[in-house]
Write a protein that holds these residues in place. Sequence first.
Motif, PDB file in Angstrom:
ATOM      1  N   GLU A 185       0.812  -1.231   0.000  1.00 56.76           N
ATOM      2  CA  GLU A 185       0.000   0.000   0.000  1.00 56.76           C
ATOM      3  C   GLU A 185       0.836   1.268   0.000  1.00 56.76           C
ATOM      4  O   GLU A 185       0.314   2.351   0.247  1.00 56.76           O
ATOM      5  CB  GLU A 185      -1.000  -0.026   1.134  1.00 56.76           C
ATOM      6  CG  GLU A 185      -0.421  -0.182   2.525  1.00 56.76           C
ATOM      7  CD  GLU A 185      -1.553  -0.438   3.554  1.00 56.76           C
ATOM      8  OE1 GLU A 185      -2.330  -1.391   3.412  1.00 56.76           O
ATOM      9  OE2 GLU A 185      -1.641   0.372   4.485  1.00 56.76           O
TER      10      GLU A 185
ATOM     11  N   ARG B 120      -2.163   5.838   1.757  1.00 59.20           N
ATOM     12  CA  ARG B 120      -2.017   4.378   1.752  1.00 59.20           C
ATOM     13  C   ARG B 120      -2.833   3.868   0.561  1.00 59.20           C
ATOM     14  O   ARG B 120      -4.041   4.089   0.500  1.00 59.20           O
ATOM     15  CB  ARG B 120      -2.544   3.766   3.051  1.00 59.20           C
ATOM     16  CG  ARG B 120      -1.711   4.214   4.247  1.00 59.20           C
ATOM     17  CD  ARG B 120      -2.258   3.736   5.564  1.00 59.20           C
ATOM     18  NE  ARG B 120      -1.510   4.318   6.678  1.00 59.20           N
ATOM     19  CZ  ARG B 120      -1.833   4.129   7.956  1.00 59.20           C
ATOM     20  NH1 ARG B 120      -2.907   3.386   8.259  1.00 59.20           N
ATOM     21  NH2 ARG B 120      -1.110   4.663   8.915  1.00 59.20           N
TER      22      ARG B 120
ATOM     23  N   GLU C 138      -4.742   1.738  -0.629  1.00 58.87           N
ATOM     24  CA  GLU C 138      -5.612   0.611  -0.259  1.00 58.87           C
ATOM     25  C   GLU C 138      -6.242   0.022  -1.506  1.00 58.87           C
ATOM     26  O   GLU C 138      -6.544   0.768  -2.447  1.00 58.87           O
ATOM     27  CB  GLU C 138      -6.733   1.103   0.651  1.00 58.87           C
ATOM     28  CG  GLU C 138      -6.275   1.818   1.897  1.00 58.87           C
ATOM     29  CD  GLU C 138      -6.198   0.900   3.099  1.00 58.87           C
ATOM     30  OE1 GLU C 138      -5.901   1.398   4.199  1.00 58.87           O
ATOM     31  OE2 GLU C 138      -6.431  -0.311   2.943  1.00 58.87           O
TER      32      GLU C 138
HETATM   33 MG   LIG Z   1      -4.218  -0.299   6.903  1.00 58.74          MG
END
Ligand SMILES: [Mg+2]
Length: 516
Positions: A88, A140, A142
Amino acid sequence: LIGIDVAKEADLSEWYQQVITKGQMISYYDVAGCYILEPGSYAIWENIKTWFDAKIKTLKVRNAYFPIFISSDNLEREKEHLEGFAAEVAWVTKGGKSDLEKPVAVRPTSETAMYPHFARKIQSHRDLPLKLNQWNNVVRWEFKHPMPFIRSREFLWQEGHTAHLTQEQATEEVLQILDWYADVYQELLAVPVVKGTKTVNEKFPGADFTTTIEGFIPATGRGIQAATSHALGQHFSKMFNITVEDPAAKEAGKSEHVHVWQNSWGLTTRSIGVMILTHGDNRGLVIPPRVAEIQVVIIPAGVTAKTSAEAKEDLYKKVDNIKSDLESVGVRVETDLREGYSPGFKFNDWEMKGIPLRIEFGPKDAEKGQVTTSRRDIDDKTAARGETKIEDLKEAIPKLLEQIQKDMLAKATKAYDEHRVQLTNWDEFVPTLNGKNVILVPHCEGDKCEDEVKAKSARTALGDGVAEDKQAPAMGAKSLCIPFDQPEGIKEGETKCINPDCKDFAKKWVLFGRSY
Ligand SMILES: [Mg+2]
Ligand SMILES: O=C1CCCN[C@@H]1CCCn1cnc2cc(F)c(Cl)cc2c1=O
């Protein structure tokens, strides 16, 4: 139709999308997983920030700012820490047309940006304790379904990073911060949370132990991690060589270097999403007064085409006096004098925005020297209404706002308590989970056993006897935390672990649930 045209209990994700957009909290953006925080939600973040920043300043935490970019050398300093997260990390690989010699990471969290600096800054025990915090954004990348506030590729948070001479000082701070996190949710956002410690499976690999506050979304029956406060121990200080000369050893004429004891703690804009999911209803947002940008909206009523110009002017003058009265006692108030919109239209508009309290004021109210109030948190329109004498407003309205705040927390706490079920019999585990509950069970605290509980509760949760392809996907129950508040009933070396295939005895009551 401008209202919310789907029921919360019918289709939560459609409901949520309408509530946050029509309530002007979020606007969508053309980069996947990224959202615009409109002023309505940013104002809530500012209220959270103002409150929490004042608290950490009492601990002499100072705010600083570190670069958003982290060199791959620094990011990779902590191998095991990185391996779980590498997928990520967002990387910058080009500047304009030219490739970067060495790509740089966009910070997903700032340990590896800050701790090489800590190693340089901390030489003597007099440099301790070092307490820095950042109000910033992190990225991040994701891959799970994004959800505004709850899971996005960029979010705002604060990240506190501290270094102490002793483990005791560090531990004391970890718990103080967790208490203040619980206060942000319970006292500001009127959202109940359970405080606890993460199990081995769920804790941050870089920490000695992770303390957490766990929220609950009644609409889905899922738990949600609300904030975390980690005791990092000496893990990172050994990794980054952050040492000081031991003052005690120096006293005894010896020279010894000790690794400092560190903490890190974070609360994010996810908190706003939890507040919306908890309190929102089928008319839209419901915002707790303590964090509401606008706490009271005054709407003139009874003004029609037949109302004379001077009567209208007189009414608007009185509305303005009411506004100043309320502002004089610190109430955040707006008036809605827009022409061409009916009071009913205005009521819906402000209800969708979740304003906690509406004041209606028309010629009849003026005659009686009173206003009509309507609370946003009470569904029943009649029960929501009240009358207040104009001369009582300065005292009555702040009190009413506090009552709304208190009642919102009480209602949400009742829902959480009713859906947090204590069990000792495995056969009830999955049916209870399917009943939109989180579950408190005796557990051995073994990570393998925890994985089994997750696997079992996922498989059987798909409903026995239902054809494989018809089964609704249902994730397994993860451990959410080991609540600080442990019920009675676990006898050391006697009480069995909830998992029927586990041979070990239960050590603690552990909270399990499907989660975000
Ligand atoms: Mg996380
Ligand atoms: O939760 C907090 C509070 C505030 C400071 N940080 C800690 C730990 C963060 C864990 N964590 C969480 N997510 C991560 C994602 C990543 F891509 C990388 Cl490289 C690292 C991490 C990571 O360490």
